[in-house]
Structures are given as structure tokens and as C-alpha cells.
Design a protein around this motif. Structure first.
Motif, PDB file in Angstrom:
ATOM      1  N   TYR A  12      10.176   4.468  10.277  1.00 26.24           N
ATOM      2  CA  TYR A  12       9.546   3.909   9.072  1.00 26.24           C
ATOM      3  C   TYR A  12      10.292   2.648   8.626  1.00 26.24           C
ATOM      4  N   GLN A  58       5.035  -1.460   5.509  1.00 25.97           N
ATOM      5  CA  GLN A  58       5.003  -0.006   5.382  1.00 25.97           C
ATOM      6  C   GLN A  58       3.575   0.516   5.296  1.00 25.97           C
ATOM      7  N   TYR A  61       2.128   0.448   8.745  1.00 25.14           N
ATOM      8  CA  TYR A  61       2.761   1.509   9.522  1.00 25.14           C
ATOM      9  C   TYR A  61       2.080   2.851   9.237  1.00 25.14           C
ATOM     10  N   ASP A  62       1.867   3.154   7.964  1.00 25.53           N
ATOM     11  CA  ASP A  62       1.207   4.411   7.589  1.00 25.53           C
ATOM     12  C   ASP A  62      -0.171   4.514   8.226  1.00 25.53           C
ATOM     13  N   GLU A  66       0.222   7.341  11.094  1.00 27.16           N
ATOM     14  CA  GLU A  66       0.088   8.578  10.347  1.00 27.16           C
ATOM     15  C   GLU A  66      -1.360   8.934  10.022  1.00 27.16           C
ATOM     16  N   SER A 221      11.625   9.564   7.535  1.00 24.30           N
ATOM     17  CA  SER A 221      11.350   8.199   7.129  1.00 24.30           C
ATOM     18  C   SER A 221      12.655   7.625   6.633  1.00 24.30           C
TER      19      SER A 221
END
Length: 247
Positions: A12, A58, A61-62, A66, A221
Motif C-alpha cells: 500500500y 492510494q 491502488y484500492d 482490492e 497496509s
């Protein structure tokens, strides 16, 4: 050191990376294991990512890692899915971590890619390639899927693949995934929830109420140093072979 760097880049995004851009670029440039054609895109990734707003990075990235399972950073998901074999494979891997002197938290998932790379970095230099070869097929799959999405995270996974020394024909993987549909869209996620409807009653214990999908915990993370401690330990070759059989 290069493995630890790749681990941090896949983990993360955190402010600590932004504070050391010049050091990271210098580390890549001085590494003698990465081919030059791998170094160039990796440096471009570092330059681009560490120049953007951290919150934007971020958020991307999520959305990338995810949502859906095709880019899951839990590599046993790609091998075993949700089968019982995955549980045993994780137990075997945890035991191997212990032999290396790594103590992970009870909520941490051992098949989290950044954690695995941290583990490999603790191994003798001549053994590191072997551990990377165990997951090379997964790194290749993730690289190809990131290439398909035209996302520059592909450079980081390609670097891990290069360190393994495994020759992979990514063109063949692209053919295999050509018809894959995106699983990170709102429609795809809604469909998964519809298919995994929760039921209650006598059969709930045996699967009527499915468990929440595994994904990296808050501890994974890492905005600070990884919570790993080191002690003297000697790797057990039999345990290594058992873990390799699960990968």
C-alpha cells in the motif's frame, strides 16, 4: 535490497516512499541483477508514482488490487481459490516463515505478495531465485493482466519475474486471458454478491453463510516498517519442499 524495494512498491502506498524517491531510483540503477530493459520501466514507474498526489495513488491502488480477484495480491487465491487446500498451504508457509525467524501477526495473511517478497529477501542469495520461481507463474499472470489494463504497475511485477530467472512467454498468457471480463466493475461486484447470497438455518455452518473474502489486513497496509522481527534460524529443506508443492 532490490526485493525489499519491490515489496514496498507493491504494498500500500505510503508517505515514506515519497520522501526517498532519489534513493529508490539510485538503488534500481545500481542493481546488478535486473536487466536494463526492466530497469527503465521500473524507474519510470517510480518517477511517475512518486510525483503524483499520495491520496490519488492510494485511491487507484484500492481500485486496482482490492476490487475483484483477478489482481489479488494473495497468491494462493490464484492457485487454490477458496478451497480447503488454501488453508493448509498457508499453514505450511507460516511454518517456513517461522524457520526463517519471521513472526507475522495473527491477522496477517502469509500469501500476501509484499510479505512473501520480504521473506525471500531474508533467504541466502543463492536460494532466493528458487523461492521466486515458485511464484513466477503467478507473477507472470499478474504482469499480463496489468499489461492488458495498460497499467504501469506491470513494471514492478515484471521486475520480480526477471529476478526469478524464469523465461515466460507473456504472449501465450495474453492469449489465455484475452476473453477475461473485468471483475472490478460495479456490475461484476454486484453479480458476485448476488451469487454468494447469505442463507441462515441448519446448513449455515456448512457453508450457508459464506465467509468474507480474504484480503490484506490493516497491518499489511504498511505506512511504517513491516512488523517483522528476525532471529537466528536455519531453513528446513523438507519444509521448503512441502511449501513449494503448494505453490
Amino acid at each position: 535490497m532490490i526485493l525489499k524495494l519491490l515489496s514496498r512498491l507493491i504494498d500500500y502506498p505510503c508517505e515514506e516512499l515519497h520522501d526517498h524517491k532519489a534513493d529508490l531510483l539510485a538503488l534500481v540503477a545500481s542493481d546488478d541483477k535486473l536487466p536494463e530493459d526492466v530497469k527503465a520501466p521500473l524507474c519510470e514507474f517510480i518517477e511517475q508514482r512518486l510525483s503524483m498526489d499520495l491520496l490519488d495513488w492510494q485511491a487507484e491502488y484500492d481500485g486496482l488490487f482490492e476490487r475483484g480477484r483477478s489482481l489479488s495480491l494473495l497468491f494462493f487465491e490464484h492457485v487454490h481459490g477458496e478451497s480447503r487446500d488454501r488453508g493448509q498451504a498457508m499453514i505450511d508457509l507460516i511454518e517456513q516463515y517461522k524457520l526463517a525467524g519471521l513472526n507475522i501477526g495473527v491477522r496477517e495473511l502469509p500469501d500476501y505478495v509484499p510479505l512473501y517478497l520480504e521473506f525471500v529477501a531474508t533467504q541466502p542469495i543463492d536460494a532466493q531465485a528458487g523461492w521466486l520461481q515458485d511464484v513466477a507463474h503467478i507473477m507472470a499472470l499478474l504482469t499480463a493482466r496489468l499489461q492488458k489494463r495498460e497499467n504501469n504497475y506491470q513494471a514492478v511485477f515484471a521486475a520480480v519475474l526477471a529476478l526469478s530467472g524464469v523465461e515466460v512467454e507473456l504472449a501465450e498468457i495474453h492469449q489465455q486471458i484475452a476473453d477475461e471480463k473485468r471483475d472490478d466493475t460495479k456490475e461484476a461486484i454486484d453479480k458476485v454478491w448476488e451469487e454468494e447470497a447469505v442463507t441462515f438455518g441448519g446448513d449455515a455452518v456448512n457453508g450457508g453463510c459464506p465467509t468474507t473474502k480474504n484480503r490484506p489486513s490493516a497491518e499489511q497496509s504498511r505506512s511504517t516498517e513491516l512488523p517483522i522481527s528476525f532471529v537466528d534460524a536455519t531453513a528446513n529443506s523438507n519444509s521448503h519442499n512441502q511449501v513449494r508443492g503448494n505453490l
